[in-house]
Design an enzyme around this catalytic site. Sequence first.
Site, PDB file in Angstrom:
ATOM      1  CE  LYS A 164      -3.157  -2.508   2.922  1.00  0.00           C
ATOM      2  NZ  LYS A 164      -2.943  -3.730   3.392  1.00  0.00           N
ATOM      3  NE  ARG A 165       3.025   4.552   4.011  1.00  0.00           N
ATOM      4  CZ  ARG A 165       2.577   5.690   4.299  1.00  0.00           C
ATOM      5  NH1 ARG A 165       2.752   6.627   3.363  1.00  0.00           N
ATOM      6  NH2 ARG A 165       2.211   6.142   5.421  1.00  0.00           N
TER       7      ARG A 165
END
Length: 471
Positions: free
Chosen positions: A251-252
């Site tokens: 994520k990110r």
Amino acid sequence: MTVRVRIAPSPTGNLHIGTARTALFNWLYARRHGGTFILRIEDTDRERSREEYVQNILTGLQWLGLNFDEGPFFQTQRLSQYQAAVETLLARGLAYLCYCSEAELEALRQSQRAQKLAPRYDNRHRHLTPEQRAAYEAEGRRPVVRFRIEEPREVVWHDLVRGEIRWQTQDLGGDMVIARIEADGAIGLPLYNFAVVVDDLEMGITQVVRGEDHIANTAKQILLYEAFGATPPAFGHLPLILNAQGAKISKRDGATSVDEFRQMGFLPQAFTNYMVLLGWSPPDGQELFAIEQAAQQFDFDRVNKAGARFDWDKLDWINGQYLRVLPPADLLAAILPFWQAAGLADDDGPWLLDLVTLLGPGLTRLTAAVAAVYFADTVTFEDEALAIARDHRHLLADFAQVLAAANPQRVEDADALLKSFAKEQGVKKGALMRPLRCGLMGSLHGPDLLQSLMLLHRKGKAIPRLQGIPA
RNA sequence: GCCCCCAUCGUCUAGAGGCCUAGGACACAUCCCUUUCACGGAUGCGACACGGGUUCGAAUCCCGUUGGGGGUACCA
């Protein structure tokens, strides 16, 4: 031997792109060999597992077209099998109860780190006397079950994608915990490495294909197979999908769950096509192919060993390629949910089909953005477009009149009308196009203008727009 | 720290000792097509991480260095 492979996600998050790619490669291999593809949900982590993630995994695999032949099986429903397996190892003296507390283990690790040693369990409870055991029990300590790892020893396997891999058992971290013990003394939840082996064994898995991050687990698991007197399956470790910085994607990094890619407007065929290319290439070098097609040629010896960085540009390109060859009716079906979500609605089927035909070649993702202007009642102008439209508002109003009078129904008629209007006005047709586009669409660029004009005219939107240029 | 894995254009990759002056795709640049933006077409830019071997010959085999990644749980 018939191929039996599996994908074993844990429902601690939405279906992750890495899991999806692993699923895809297993699926390809199963299809290639007429084998069986099995789904097993590894939900033994009660803290983090959630039902909604199970659903997400199921719908995600379905969206991708990775249908499984058996399952889903749930590990939490197979507790008795794990208990029996633990009993077996205990009875054979291959596993034992360890009473170390969390604090003791932490202290051990700290001192090891201080001495610059690799942190590991020192097998201190491997040979407890009955008295010692009784003493710990009296203290009320709750033990765990550990599996004896013989040292020193070398574990070797021939990896399906990497070839020979060797591992020293001294580097495995000491006797491993395989299960917890309940308050009443019963054998409780198994741990990952143990449950996996019990399941893969019982489900007759022939090839365990998973991400590279599992390589260290494989050595431990092979030892477990031996303890059960079983022949281990073949193992294959796929390279990881990396982010732009070259680290394991997470994520990110824009998006990691399959669901997000769907929401961003990628077609499942395009997405799976792209994922296959991340680590595998067909012998003929083709880049655009359906996974069914890939399944006819797929093999692990053509899987790359190095991790692959995720490339949005290429995904977009592939998606665009699929969008372009999609029949209008299919494209419409695919894009309609996006339009509806954006509040763009119309029940005029032929008009929608024509709109989608016009927009199709320019799309890279399914999106409502470029279509909005065709549905809107009022035009949203870009600054420069507004300025140009203003400068020509009388001209555009005049054109609106001839448009109303001639009422063209086909693009060719509109083109002829525009030509005669240009002649009348003493300007070149090209000089008319720009102001017309600005007034009609509110922007300098976009899909074919004449077709756009006709689409709007059919909805009675062209004339009011041309007459209503803001002063 | 320790262990394991990996290493070809910016990115995804082809390449199983001579077919490599290293091929393709994306991206990028230029041109063409075109009312615009896209699409499409053409051309261009662009890589074998480094150092040692082995060999008549190495991007391909071996060793080392460097770099990157993964793992190192009573998570999965």
